[in-house]
Design a protein around this motif. Sequence first.
Motif, PDB file in Angstrom:
ATOM      1  N   GLU A 198       0.822  -1.218   0.000  1.00 11.06           N
ATOM      2  CA  GLU A 198       0.000   0.000   0.000  1.00 11.06           C
ATOM      3  C   GLU A 198       0.849   1.259   0.000  1.00 11.06           C
ATOM      4  O   GLU A 198       0.585   2.199  -0.770  1.00 11.06           O
ATOM      5  CB  GLU A 198      -0.942  -0.021   1.205  1.00 11.06           C
ATOM      6  N   LYS A 202       0.883   3.781  -3.287  1.00  7.34           N
ATOM      7  CA  LYS A 202       0.423   5.168  -3.253  1.00  7.34           C
ATOM      8  C   LYS A 202       1.538   6.135  -3.659  1.00  7.34           C
ATOM      9  O   LYS A 202       1.280   7.143  -4.329  1.00  7.34           O
ATOM     10  CB  LYS A 202      -0.104   5.507  -1.864  1.00  7.34           C
ATOM     11  N   ASP A 206       1.303   8.650  -7.014  1.00  6.44           N
ATOM     12  CA  ASP A 206       1.551  10.100  -7.068  1.00  6.44           C
ATOM     13  C   ASP A 206       2.500  10.452  -8.210  1.00  6.44           C
ATOM     14  O   ASP A 206       2.284  11.433  -8.939  1.00  6.44           O
ATOM     15  CB  ASP A 206       2.143  10.586  -5.741  1.00  6.44           C
ATOM     16  N   SER A 243      -7.657  -0.453  -3.173  1.00  7.02           N
ATOM     17  CA  SER A 243      -7.809   0.973  -2.879  1.00  7.02           C
ATOM     18  C   SER A 243      -7.840   1.759  -4.179  1.00  7.02           C
ATOM     19  O   SER A 243      -7.255   1.342  -5.184  1.00  7.02           O
ATOM     20  CB  SER A 243      -6.648   1.458  -2.009  1.00  7.02           C
ATOM     21  N   TYR A 244      -8.551   2.884  -4.161  1.00  6.31           N
ATOM     22  CA  TYR A 244      -8.505   3.785  -5.313  1.00  6.31           C
ATOM     23  C   TYR A 244      -8.641   5.229  -4.850  1.00  6.31           C
ATOM     24  O   TYR A 244      -9.192   5.515  -3.790  1.00  6.31           O
ATOM     25  CB  TYR A 244      -9.583   3.425  -6.346  1.00  6.31           C
ATOM     26  N   GLY A 245      -8.106   6.122  -5.665  1.00  9.57           N
ATOM     27  CA  GLY A 245      -8.200   7.543  -5.376  1.00  9.57           C
ATOM     28  C   GLY A 245      -8.459   8.320  -6.648  1.00  9.57           C
ATOM     29  O   GLY A 245      -8.286   7.812  -7.756  1.00  9.57           O
ATOM     30  N   VAL A 253      -3.714  12.900  -6.433  1.00  6.48           N
ATOM     31  CA  VAL A 253      -4.701  12.195  -5.611  1.00  6.48           C
ATOM     32  C   VAL A 253      -4.738  12.814  -4.220  1.00  6.48           C
ATOM     33  O   VAL A 253      -3.716  12.921  -3.543  1.00  6.48           O
ATOM     34  CB  VAL A 253      -4.358  10.694  -5.512  1.00  6.48           C
ATOM     35  N   ASP A 255      -7.349  11.902  -1.879  1.00  7.66           N
ATOM     36  CA  ASP A 255      -8.046  11.035  -0.935  1.00  7.66           C
ATOM     37  C   ASP A 255      -8.094   9.618  -1.488  1.00  7.66           C
ATOM     38  O   ASP A 255      -8.348   9.406  -2.679  1.00  7.66           O
ATOM     39  CB  ASP A 255      -9.472  11.564  -0.702  1.00  7.66           C
ATOM     40  N   TRP A 256      -7.848   8.636  -0.622  1.00  9.08           N
ATOM     41  CA  TRP A 256      -7.887   7.231  -1.018  1.00  9.08           C
ATOM     42  C   TRP A 256      -9.068   6.543  -0.340  1.00  9.08           C
ATOM     43  O   TRP A 256      -9.352   6.781   0.826  1.00  9.08           O
ATOM     44  CB  TRP A 256      -6.585   6.526  -0.633  1.00  9.08           C
ATOM     45  N   LYS A 257      -9.734   5.673  -1.105  1.00  7.21           N
ATOM     46  CA  LYS A 257     -10.876   4.924  -0.585  1.00  7.21           C
ATOM     47  C   LYS A 257     -10.538   3.433  -0.599  1.00  7.21           C
ATOM     48  O   LYS A 257     -10.052   2.907  -1.607  1.00  7.21           O
ATOM     49  CB  LYS A 257     -12.128   5.191  -1.439  1.00  7.21           C
TER      50      LYS A 257
END
Length: 378
Positions: A198, A202, A206, A243-245, A253, A255-257
């Motif tokens: 993770e 991320k 970016d 996860s996705y943003g 990005v 915010d990540w969900k």
Amino acid sequence: MAKKYIGISTLILLLIVSGCTPSLREEPEVLQNTEEEAAKTVIIPSLQLDENYYRTILPYEESASRGLVVSNLATKYDMKEVETGLLRISQNEFSPDKYLFQEGQYLEGSTISSWLARSNQTVDGLNPSDEGLIGEEKAKNAPVYITHIVEQNYLEKVDNTVKLAGVSVGLALNSIYYYQKEAYGATFEEPLTQKQIEENGKKIADEVVNRMRQIEGLADVPIVVGLFKQNSRNAVVPGTYFSYGVAPSGKNVSDWKAIDEEYILFPTAASEEKYRDLDTIFRNFKQDVETYFSNYTSVIGTGYFKDQQLQKLTITIPIQFYGTAELIGFTQHIAGLIKTHFNPAMNIEVQINSLDGAEALLVKKSGEEDAYVHIYTQ
């Protein structure tokens, strides 16, 4: 690559697609692509097969990086899921009712290959340098994190033009790093923790978005980024996005969900432990299938779960039948067993196959008691 604008020029007759239940649209739209002053006629199909399916402009344009998924991902299951899973994520931001789908046109194959390299192999390499490291040292200190990038484009019709409205990218990340301690030696495994996957995913996301913002046409469009965790090489079910943003117009990005999806093989120790009730139902179904004919191979199920709720159960039954009447009788028996064993709320698909290929298909949608049955004929 320049941003694409497409002007509407005329209309043609309705395309007829048999066997589908489309959304109602009277006629497909014929458009003219005026990019770089080279006029090209394209079509928006009139029929949308399902509310979850995107319409695509025709003629279909292949991805600029087409073919890389085969060499970059280890299993056929991940090859399919990394794309279909991204389609599901994209529906959260780009509604199929409003947007059109097109395979990625901005990330060239050579660009993606350069990005997937190690940083000491290419100046753009997103994976850590392994300079001076060998074997287990490399696995512990500099594993390969990202193995593939898939791009999808979403178009929107504005007045009399169609233009790019958004982009989705899926980043396929290793869950296991495979390495050798010596040339041509045995292959060893180094599992990566969820935290490793993770955090690095991320960080890479970016950088990918930053680079995409430098490509002509992508500076101001929203970009959806999904993080896909691959399964092991010998797995018979795919990995999933976890996860996705969304990077808003011109930004990165913010915010990540979290995404709670998984594929479980039935019947296994894992299915018994995590979904005991469904595992019991499946084992009873399997036992009843086995009592009908002895010349079968196995009955295997793959359950797709979202938020720990079953979304679809796909069952594969390999057979060795010798006559049409035998196949029809067996298929009818399976249709009855589906109704007997499974709750009407479940989505069930049964594929009956032989060495010659697909023999029969049974589909029971949620809310329906009886399955739709199709027996393939030569």
